[in-house]
Design an enzyme around this catalytic site. Sequence first.
Site, PDB file in Angstrom:
ATOM      1  N   ARG A   1       0.712  -1.370   0.068  1.00 52.25           N
ATOM      2  CA  ARG A   1       0.050  -0.129  -0.002  1.00 52.25           C
ATOM      3  C   ARG A   1       0.719   1.343   0.197  1.00 52.25           C
ATOM      4  O   ARG A   1       0.488   2.121  -0.680  1.00 52.25           O
ATOM      5  CB  ARG A   1      -1.067   0.105   1.364  1.00 52.25           C
ATOM      6  CG  ARG A   1      -2.284  -0.563   0.998  1.00 52.25           C
ATOM      7  CD  ARG A   1      -2.900  -1.202   2.390  1.00 52.25           C
ATOM      8  NE  ARG A   1      -1.817  -2.331   2.820  1.00 52.25           N
ATOM      9  CZ  ARG A   1      -1.936  -3.406   2.691  1.00 52.25           C
ATOM     10  NH1 ARG A   1      -2.902  -4.029   1.714  1.00 52.25           N
ATOM     11  NH2 ARG A   1      -1.094  -4.260   2.803  1.00 52.25           N
ATOM     12  N   THR A   2       1.864   1.386   0.964  1.00 59.14           N
ATOM     13  CA  THR A   2       2.568   2.553   0.857  1.00 59.14           C
ATOM     14  C   THR A   2       3.195   2.832  -0.182  1.00 59.14           C
ATOM     15  O   THR A   2       3.271   4.150  -0.855  1.00 59.14           O
ATOM     16  CB  THR A   2       3.362   2.729   2.443  1.00 59.14           C
ATOM     17  OG1 THR A   2       2.720   2.113   3.528  1.00 59.14           O
ATOM     18  CG2 THR A   2       4.070   3.914   2.573  1.00 59.14           C
TER      19      THR A   2
ATOM     20  N   LYS B   1      26.486  -4.903  -3.393  1.00 55.11           N
ATOM     21  CA  LYS B   1      27.959  -5.000  -3.496  1.00 55.11           C
ATOM     22  C   LYS B   1      28.622  -4.243  -2.215  1.00 55.11           C
ATOM     23  O   LYS B   1      29.865  -3.991  -2.178  1.00 55.11           O
ATOM     24  CB  LYS B   1      28.295  -3.990  -4.663  1.00 55.11           C
ATOM     25  CG  LYS B   1      27.912  -4.515  -6.021  1.00 55.11           C
ATOM     26  CD  LYS B   1      28.533  -3.684  -6.972  1.00 55.11           C
ATOM     27  CE  LYS B   1      27.493  -3.663  -8.481  1.00 55.11           C
ATOM     28  NZ  LYS B   1      27.945  -2.443  -9.264  1.00 55.11           N
TER      29      LYS B   1
ATOM     30  N   ARG C   1      11.127   3.524   3.621  1.00 50.98           N
ATOM     31  CA  ARG C   1      10.875   2.573   4.731  1.00 50.98           C
ATOM     32  C   ARG C   1      11.945   1.871   4.870  1.00 50.98           C
ATOM     33  O   ARG C   1      12.802   1.290   3.883  1.00 50.98           O
ATOM     34  CB  ARG C   1       9.641   1.722   4.301  1.00 50.98           C
ATOM     35  CG  ARG C   1       9.528   0.514   4.960  1.00 50.98           C
ATOM     36  CD  ARG C   1       8.198  -0.274   4.542  1.00 50.98           C
ATOM     37  NE  ARG C   1       6.932   0.463   5.034  1.00 50.98           N
ATOM     38  CZ  ARG C   1       5.567   0.017   4.859  1.00 50.98           C
ATOM     39  NH1 ARG C   1       5.764  -1.169   4.522  1.00 50.98           N
ATOM     40  NH2 ARG C   1       4.715   0.706   5.206  1.00 50.98           N
TER      41      ARG C   1
ATOM     42  N   HIS D   1       4.630   5.977  11.423  1.00 50.82           N
ATOM     43  CA  HIS D   1       4.231   5.613  10.101  1.00 50.82           C
ATOM     44  C   HIS D   1       3.398   6.663   9.827  1.00 50.82           C
ATOM     45  O   HIS D   1       2.039   6.711   9.946  1.00 50.82           O
ATOM     46  CB  HIS D   1       3.538   4.361  10.000  1.00 50.82           C
ATOM     47  CG  HIS D   1       3.380   3.784   8.654  1.00 50.82           C
ATOM     48  ND1 HIS D   1       3.451   4.760   7.422  1.00 50.82           N
ATOM     49  CD2 HIS D   1       3.103   2.721   8.090  1.00 50.82           C
ATOM     50  CE1 HIS D   1       3.193   4.271   6.392  1.00 50.82           C
ATOM     51  NE2 HIS D   1       2.934   2.705   6.889  1.00 50.82           N
TER      52      HIS D   1
END
Length: 308
Positions: free
Chosen positions: A56-57, A85, A106, A134
């Site tokens: 969703r986000t 890497k 996030r 959030h």
Amino acid sequence: MKMFKNRDIISMVDFSREEIDHILDVAERVEKDPTGCHDLLNNKILALLFFEPSTRTRMSFESAMYKLGGKCIDLGAIDASSLKKGESFTDTIKVISKYADLMVIRHPAEGAARYASEIVDIPVINGGDGTGQHPTQTLLDLFTLKKENKLERVNIGILGDLRYSRTVHSLVYALTLYNVDMTFIYPPSLRLPDWILEHLIKNDIRYKECNNIDEVIGDIDVLYITRIQKERFPDISEYYAVSDSYKVTKSLLVSKAKDDLILLHPLPKKNEIEKELDDTPYAKYFLQVEYGVYVRMALLGLIMGVFD
Ligand code: NCD
């Protein structure tokens, strides 16, 4: 009220009531005329950096950006980037900040978005930082409460994993700015963190705590349900001890709840809500998803300076 242009969106702790209300007003304007916004962010680029799973986000920010005429670039799978890497988080975000006008991050570590905002020159939006905050989910939760007329003089029940849910931490903090009572219902090991409880006590916020939803369901106007955050438990046996400890069922609501009770959930949901409830008037969680796009359009436009 602070200006929104170029502002970072990191934690609800950074917002006043007036500022939140302004964002919700702009989101309401967007909702009334979404197509009127279709070219406001022409030539702007949003970078999406998701170091944890998201549906969703990530996709609602993408959708919001496209609806405003902007474009998105995506770090994509971590294994396909130079992090694989051995490039550091710091170098990665510094580099990506040169490709975009703003970024959403996030990350599993609490504080990651705040840290990013301190080292890059473009605005940073926190899309969830570990068990921290959030804020954009909270803004869409508040928008839903406002649209449902349940943001003042109501009793809001919050059920489930109050310890590890960042959506709860942001939401409870923000709700202290509104005239609501709160009822926290949780398995004993999943109580709210101390810093939030202390904040509630210091500000004389009316709240109640209990361990069984059946006892309080008749007193509440909104039930905000959360998933147990399995991925955050340091000891998985502690998760299994609580994993099936609550479930909201249709028979419980029909027999005991107020007729106009509404159910919210940030999603994804697992087994904490009986499936039969999805198509009842109680369930507002798919409506929350829709509202999330308007709220994120409002935020992107405010940060880019195209809405006042
Ligand atoms: C939440 C999250 O990531 O914190 N999901 C979301 O963004 N709507 C809730 C969760 O994962 O349980």
